[in-house]
Structures are given as C-alpha cells and as structure tokens.
Design a protein around this motif. Structure first.
Motif, PDB file in Angstrom:
ATOM      1  N   VAL A  83       0.304  -7.274  -9.507  1.00 55.71           N
ATOM      2  CA  VAL A  83      -0.419  -8.400  -8.901  1.00 55.71           C
ATOM      3  C   VAL A  83      -1.000  -7.983  -7.542  1.00 55.71           C
ATOM      4  CG1 VAL A  83      -0.154 -10.725  -7.936  1.00 55.71           C
ATOM      5  CG2 VAL A  83       0.822 -10.169 -10.178  1.00 55.71           C
ATOM      6  N   VAL A  84      -0.258  -7.164  -6.787  1.00 53.62           N
ATOM      7  CA  VAL A  84      -0.782  -6.653  -5.513  1.00 53.62           C
ATOM      8  C   VAL A  84      -2.008  -5.775  -5.783  1.00 53.62           C
ATOM      9  CG1 VAL A  84      -0.298  -5.199  -3.493  1.00 53.62           C
ATOM     10  CG2 VAL A  84       1.426  -6.823  -4.300  1.00 53.62           C
ATOM     11  N   TRP A  85      -1.944  -4.953  -6.838  1.00 57.73           N
ATOM     12  CA  TRP A  85      -3.118  -4.153  -7.211  1.00 57.73           C
ATOM     13  C   TRP A  85      -4.313  -5.065  -7.503  1.00 57.73           C
ATOM     14  CZ3 TRP A  85      -4.348   0.538  -6.222  1.00 57.73           C
ATOM     15  CH2 TRP A  85      -3.408   1.568  -6.228  1.00 57.73           C
ATOM     16  N   LEU A  86      -4.076  -6.135  -8.256  1.00 56.44           N
ATOM     17  CA  LEU A  86      -5.174  -7.062  -8.571  1.00 56.44           C
ATOM     18  C   LEU A  86      -5.710  -7.741  -7.308  1.00 56.44           C
ATOM     19  CD1 LEU A  86      -3.927  -8.622 -11.912  1.00 56.44           C
ATOM     20  CD2 LEU A  86      -5.821  -7.031 -11.587  1.00 56.44           C
ATOM     21  N   ALA A  87      -4.820  -8.065  -6.377  1.00 58.60           N
ATOM     22  CA  ALA A  87      -5.262  -8.643  -5.102  1.00 58.60           C
ATOM     23  C   ALA A  87      -6.138  -7.639  -4.359  1.00 58.60           C
ATOM     24  CB  ALA A  87      -4.052  -9.037  -4.252  1.00 58.60           C
ATOM     25  N   MET A  88      -5.763  -6.362  -4.406  1.00 57.30           N
ATOM     26  CA  MET A  88      -6.578  -5.327  -3.774  1.00 57.30           C
ATOM     27  C   MET A  88      -7.956  -5.262  -4.409  1.00 57.30           C
ATOM     28  SD  MET A  88      -8.039  -2.094  -4.045  1.00 57.30           S
ATOM     29  CE  MET A  88      -7.344  -1.465  -5.529  1.00 57.30           C
ATOM     30  N   ILE A  89      -8.013  -5.386  -5.733  1.00 54.69           N
ATOM     31  CA  ILE A  89      -9.295  -5.363  -6.445  1.00 54.69           C
ATOM     32  C   ILE A  89     -10.173  -6.525  -5.970  1.00 54.69           C
ATOM     33  CG2 ILE A  89     -10.385  -5.647  -8.714  1.00 54.69           C
ATOM     34  CD1 ILE A  89      -9.039  -2.931  -8.460  1.00 54.69           C
ATOM     35  N   VAL A  90      -9.589  -7.701  -5.867  1.00 53.02           N
ATOM     36  CA  VAL A  90     -10.344  -8.884  -5.437  1.00 53.02           C
ATOM     37  C   VAL A  90     -10.855  -8.710  -4.005  1.00 53.02           C
ATOM     38  CG1 VAL A  90     -10.171 -11.354  -4.908  1.00 53.02           C
ATOM     39  CG2 VAL A  90      -9.201 -10.452  -7.034  1.00 53.02           C
ATOM     40  N   VAL A  91      -9.975  -8.260  -3.115  1.00 56.12           N
ATOM     41  CA  VAL A  91     -10.381  -8.065  -1.716  1.00 56.12           C
ATOM     42  C   VAL A  91     -11.472  -6.996  -1.630  1.00 56.12           C
ATOM     43  CG1 VAL A  91      -9.612  -7.283   0.569  1.00 56.12           C
ATOM     44  CG2 VAL A  91      -8.185  -8.844  -0.752  1.00 56.12           C
ATOM     45  N   ALA A  92     -11.293  -5.897  -2.368  1.00 56.30           N
ATOM     46  CA  ALA A  92     -12.296  -4.827  -2.345  1.00 56.30           C
ATOM     47  C   ALA A  92     -13.629  -5.314  -2.908  1.00 56.30           C
ATOM     48  CB  ALA A  92     -11.803  -3.618  -3.137  1.00 56.30           C
ATOM     49  N   TYR A  93     -13.581  -6.110  -3.954  1.00 56.10           N
ATOM     50  CA  TYR A  93     -14.810  -6.619  -4.562  1.00 56.10           C
ATOM     51  C   TYR A  93     -15.613  -7.456  -3.571  1.00 56.10           C
ATOM     52  CZ  TYR A  93     -18.013  -9.029  -7.683  1.00 56.10           C
ATOM     53  OH  TYR A  93     -19.142  -9.512  -8.266  1.00 56.10           O
ATOM     54  N   PHE A  94     -14.936  -8.314  -2.854  1.00 56.88           N
ATOM     55  CA  PHE A  94     -15.627  -9.216  -1.927  1.00 56.88           C
ATOM     56  C   PHE A  94     -15.772  -8.628  -0.518  1.00 56.88           C
ATOM     57  CE2 PHE A  94     -14.096 -12.258  -5.136  1.00 56.88           C
ATOM     58  CZ  PHE A  94     -15.314 -12.849  -5.454  1.00 56.88           C
ATOM     59  N   SER A  95     -15.296  -7.433  -0.316  1.00 54.97           N
ATOM     60  CA  SER A  95     -15.300  -6.813   1.002  1.00 54.97           C
ATOM     61  C   SER A  95     -16.725  -6.525   1.480  1.00 54.97           C
ATOM     62  CB  SER A  95     -14.499  -5.511   0.944  1.00 54.97           C
ATOM     63  OG  SER A  95     -14.442  -4.913   2.194  1.00 54.97           O
ATOM     64  N   GLU A  96     -17.018  -6.983   2.692  1.00 52.85           N
ATOM     65  CA  GLU A  96     -18.323  -6.717   3.303  1.00 52.85           C
ATOM     66  C   GLU A  96     -18.183  -6.206   4.729  1.00 52.85           C
ATOM     67  OE1 GLU A  96     -21.069  -9.940   2.887  1.00 52.85           O
ATOM     68  OE2 GLU A  96     -20.865  -9.964   0.706  1.00 52.85           O
ATOM     69  N   THR A  97     -16.952  -6.148   5.217  1.00 55.20           N
ATOM     70  CA  THR A  97     -16.721  -5.650   6.572  1.00 55.20           C
ATOM     71  C   THR A  97     -15.666  -4.554   6.525  1.00 55.20           C
ATOM     72  OG1 THR A  97     -14.920  -7.193   7.067  1.00 55.20           O
ATOM     73  CG2 THR A  97     -17.182  -7.956   7.526  1.00 55.20           C
ATOM     74  N   ARG A  98     -15.592  -3.808   7.598  1.00 54.80           N
ATOM     75  CA  ARG A  98     -14.560  -2.766   7.694  1.00 54.80           C
ATOM     76  C   ARG A  98     -13.162  -3.380   7.629  1.00 54.80           C
ATOM     77  NH1 ARG A  98     -16.607   1.379  12.375  1.00 54.80           N
ATOM     78  NH2 ARG A  98     -18.281   2.274  11.135  1.00 54.80           N
ATOM     79  N   THR A  99     -12.998  -4.513   8.262  1.00 48.28           N
ATOM     80  CA  THR A  99     -11.687  -5.173   8.265  1.00 48.28           C
ATOM     81  C   THR A  99     -11.242  -5.507   6.852  1.00 48.28           C
ATOM     82  OG1 THR A  99     -12.128  -6.110  10.448  1.00 48.28           O
ATOM     83  CG2 THR A  99     -10.374  -7.135   9.145  1.00 48.28           C
ATOM     84  N   HIS A 100     -12.139  -6.081   6.066  1.00 45.38           N
ATOM     85  CA  HIS A 100     -11.792  -6.409   4.680  1.00 45.38           C
ATOM     86  C   HIS A 100     -11.492  -5.150   3.878  1.00 45.38           C
ATOM     87  CE1 HIS A 100     -14.141 -10.323   5.301  1.00 45.38           C
ATOM     88  NE2 HIS A 100     -12.854 -10.584   5.367  1.00 45.38           N
TER      89      HIS A 100
END
Length: 138
Positions: free
Chosen positions: A17-34
C-alpha cells in the motif's frame, strides 16, 4: 517488530500500500517537494517490503530446505529488478516519454501483488512447512 505485531501477510500488505501511495504521489508530482515525498515513500517501502517478504519465505521454508526457498525468492527479486525497470523504460519509450503512464503501469505490479497476497493463508503454509520438516526428519 512491526511484522511480529501485524503478522507477515499484513506487514507485506502495508508495504504494498505504501508502494501504491508512492505511485499516486509520483503521478501527481509537479514540484521537487512532491517528488521527494514520493522518493522517501519508495525508500521506506523498498526496504520494508523486501524484509517482510523475506520473513514470510522463512515461515514457508521447511527445516533443511531454507536455501532452496531463499534461492527461489532471490531469483524472483532479480527477475523483478529486470522486469520493473525494463517495462517502465519500454512504456516511456513507446509513449514518447510519458513517465506518468509508465509509473501507473508500474503500480499495476503492486496491485497484482496485492491480488496474489489476499487469498494467501500464512497459517496453512507454515503448518505445511512444519509437516514437511517433520516428515523429512523421520
């Protein structure tokens, strides 16, 4: 310690589930922080999923046959180390550098792992390993 409290299956499920959360965050990531948040989730999930999986293999391995089971586990790890990046690269190449699609496709591997893990009966597997150990010792 967390695996002992949660159980092997649940601990591995949490890491997926943490891996899937990483996928979601990476998908929507538009900043260095994300992106750094996604990278930290990946780092957290990477070590913990390998640890949880390795512990589960130990539960399923009959006495005296641990090397076989861990050898197969290691083969699966090496295979995933090839298939994951290769599929990511191929999808990125075929889609003209669509990294968002490639990361989503990578997430399918984690979803597939969850689907395979859900029906797994750890207690039955551990009991079967003990039966095999007893039979081979006799």
């Amino acid at each position: 310690y967390a695996q002992d409290r949660l159980g092997h299956k649940r601990a591995l499920m949490v890491t997926l589930v943490v891996w899937l959360a990483m996928i979601v965050v990476a998908y929507f990531s538009e900043t260095r922080t994300h992106f750094w948040i996604a990278a930290n989730l990946a780092g957290l999930a990477m070590g913990s999923s390998q640890s949880a999986g390795r512990a589960m293999v130990g539960v399923f391995a009959p006495e005296g046959r641990q090397a076989e089971f861990y050898g197969l586990w290691n083969l699966a790890l090496w295979l995933s180390a090839v298939v994951g990046p290769l599929s990511y690269g191929m999808i990125t190449w075929v889609t003209g550098n669509d990294h968002r699609l490639a990361i989503c496709a990578t997430g399918l591997f984690f979803l597939l792992a969850i689907v395979v893990l859900v029906p797994l009966n750890v207690e039955r597997g551990a009991a079967r390993a003990k039966e095999m150990s007893a039979r081979e010792a006799a």
